[in-house]
Motif scaffolding. Sequence first.
Motif, short mmCIF file in Angstrom:
data_model
loop_
_atom_site.label_atom_id
_atom_site.label_comp_id
_atom_site.label_asym_id
_atom_site.label_seq_id
_atom_site.Cartn_x
_atom_site.Cartn_y
_atom_site.Cartn_z
N VAL A 1 13.52 13.85 -9.32
CA VAL A 1 12.73 12.70 -8.87
C VAL A 1 11.39 13.21 -8.33
CG1 VAL A 1 12.65 10.69 -7.36
CG2 VAL A 1 14.85 11.47 -8.27
N VAL A 2 10.29 12.64 -8.86
CA VAL A 2 8.94 13.08 -8.54
C VAL A 2 8.23 12.01 -7.71
CG1 VAL A 2 6.70 13.74 -9.54
CG2 VAL A 2 8.84 14.42 -10.67
N PRO A 3 7.53 12.39 -6.63
CA PRO A 3 6.77 11.41 -5.86
C PRO A 3 5.73 10.68 -6.71
CG PRO A 3 6.97 13.44 -4.62
CD PRO A 3 7.48 13.73 -6.00
N VAL A 4 5.42 9.46 -6.30
CA VAL A 4 4.41 8.63 -6.97
C VAL A 4 3.30 8.34 -5.97
CG1 VAL A 4 3.96 6.40 -8.06
CG2 VAL A 4 6.18 7.54 -8.42
N VAL A 5 2.06 8.59 -6.36
CA VAL A 5 0.89 8.31 -5.52
C VAL A 5 -0.10 7.50 -6.33
CG1 VAL A 5 -1.00 9.28 -4.17
CG2 VAL A 5 1.21 10.45 -4.21
N ASP A 6 -0.39 6.30 -5.87
CA ASP A 6 -1.40 5.48 -6.55
C ASP A 6 -2.76 6.20 -6.50
OD1 ASP A 6 -3.65 3.23 -6.41
OD2 ASP A 6 -1.90 2.38 -7.44
N PRO A 7 -3.52 6.13 -7.57
CA PRO A 7 -4.81 6.85 -7.61
C PRO A 7 -5.80 6.40 -6.53
CG PRO A 7 -4.19 6.12 -9.82
CD PRO A 7 -3.21 5.51 -8.87
N ILE A 53 7.15 6.87 -2.70
CA ILE A 53 6.23 6.01 -3.45
C ILE A 53 5.11 5.58 -2.51
CG2 ILE A 53 6.00 3.87 -4.76
CD1 ILE A 53 9.11 4.11 -5.26
N ILE A 54 3.88 5.99 -2.84
CA ILE A 54 2.71 5.66 -2.04
C ILE A 54 1.88 4.63 -2.81
CG2 ILE A 54 0.66 6.54 -0.86
CD1 ILE A 54 3.23 7.82 0.16
N GLY A 55 1.67 3.46 -2.19
CA GLY A 55 0.99 2.36 -2.87
C GLY A 55 -0.53 2.47 -2.83
N PRO A 56 -1.20 1.47 -3.41
CA PRO A 56 -2.66 1.48 -3.49
C PRO A 56 -3.31 1.46 -2.11
CG PRO A 56 -1.73 -0.19 -4.95
CD PRO A 56 -0.62 0.31 -4.09
N GLY A 57 -4.44 2.18 -1.99
CA GLY A 57 -5.28 2.12 -0.80
C GLY A 57 -4.66 2.68 0.46
N VAL A 98 5.80 3.40 0.86
CA VAL A 98 4.65 3.08 1.71
C VAL A 98 3.83 2.04 0.98
CG1 VAL A 98 2.64 4.01 2.93
CG2 VAL A 98 4.68 5.43 2.64
N GLY A 99 3.85 0.80 1.50
CA GLY A 99 3.24 -0.33 0.82
C GLY A 99 1.73 -0.31 0.85
N GLU A 100 1.15 -1.08 -0.02
CA GLU A 100 -0.30 -1.12 -0.22
C GLU A 100 -1.06 -1.27 1.10
OE1 GLU A 100 -3.64 -3.70 -2.74
OE2 GLU A 100 -1.50 -4.17 -2.95
N GLY A 101 -2.10 -0.46 1.24
CA GLY A 101 -3.00 -0.57 2.38
C GLY A 101 -2.46 -0.02 3.69
N SER A 102 -1.29 0.62 3.66
CA SER A 102 -0.69 1.16 4.89
C SER A 102 -1.28 2.51 5.25
CB SER A 102 0.83 1.30 4.71
OG SER A 102 1.44 0.03 4.54
N ASN A 103 -1.11 2.90 6.52
CA ASN A 103 -1.52 4.25 6.91
C ASN A 103 -0.40 4.94 7.67
OD1 ASN A 103 -2.23 4.09 10.03
ND2 ASN A 103 -3.13 2.27 9.09
N VAL A 104 -0.25 6.23 7.39
CA VAL A 104 0.72 7.11 8.05
C VAL A 104 -0.11 8.27 8.58
CG1 VAL A 104 2.75 8.57 7.73
CG2 VAL A 104 2.57 6.41 6.48
N GLN A 105 -0.28 8.34 9.89
CA GLN A 105 -1.27 9.24 10.46
C GLN A 105 -0.72 10.66 10.67
OE1 GLN A 105 -3.12 7.14 13.77
NE2 GLN A 105 -3.10 5.24 12.60
N LEU A 123 -11.08 4.40 5.94
CA LEU A 123 -10.96 5.86 6.06
C LEU A 123 -10.37 6.47 4.80
CD1 LEU A 123 -11.20 8.45 7.73
CD2 LEU A 123 -8.94 7.95 8.67
N ALA A 124 -9.38 5.81 4.20
CA ALA A 124 -8.81 6.31 2.95
C ALA A 124 -9.88 6.40 1.87
CB ALA A 124 -7.66 5.42 2.50
N ARG A 125 -10.68 5.33 1.76
CA ARG A 125 -11.75 5.32 0.75
C ARG A 125 -12.78 6.41 1.03
NH1 ARG A 125 -16.68 3.78 0.90
NH2 ARG A 125 -16.48 2.64 2.87
N ARG A 126 -13.24 6.50 2.28
CA ARG A 126 -14.26 7.49 2.61
C ARG A 126 -13.74 8.92 2.48
NH1 ARG A 126 -17.36 5.60 7.98
NH2 ARG A 126 -18.32 7.64 7.62
#
Length: 205
Positions: free
Chosen positions: A9-15, A30-34, A52-59, A162-165
Amino acid sequence: MPVYEFDGVVPVVDPTAFVHETASLIGDVIIGPGCYIGPFASLRGDFGRIVVGEGSNVQDSCVIHAFPGADAVLDPNSHVGHGAVLHGCRIGSFALIGIGVTVLDGAEIGADSLIGAGAVVTAGTVVPEGSKVLGAPAKVIGPLDEQAKAWKRNGVRIYQELARRSRESLRPVPPLSAVEPDRRRTAWSADAATPLHRKRAEGAS
């Protein structure tokens, strides 16, 4: 970033997500968008699934894990503060998990809730939507007021920025040997720089 296949099983990271190069993703993650995944976060999907759903942050330095056959789920726009530990729980949308919080197996944190720094949410606890929760063991002390909800939601937006920058501008460089004259600060809007206690004080004046 260290990304590891486990048991096929391989992790998934949205681009469009940002995962810091020191964060560790293992197996069924599974890491969602943004999303923003900070330095030294460990998301270890070798037993259960981590979503980890879309737009979430894990610091920085957070740990997320679950028992075999169980899931650790962050609904879209979750906000997980520095050094938190989440184990086999569910975090509702726009919930804020404070610095150093522990949330244990089967706990469900309702959307738009705030779990105060250092709290320990025991296994199986269900926190109603929009609650303020403090202590170890954690207790619901009442509903969250509208000012706190707005401040918290703004924090989610800031981490999405911050994710975008970070995707656009974060890069390794050698350090300078001395502080340059007129050293610039990182550029953020004023609403990114006001902690809730100060915002409340300003409102009272």
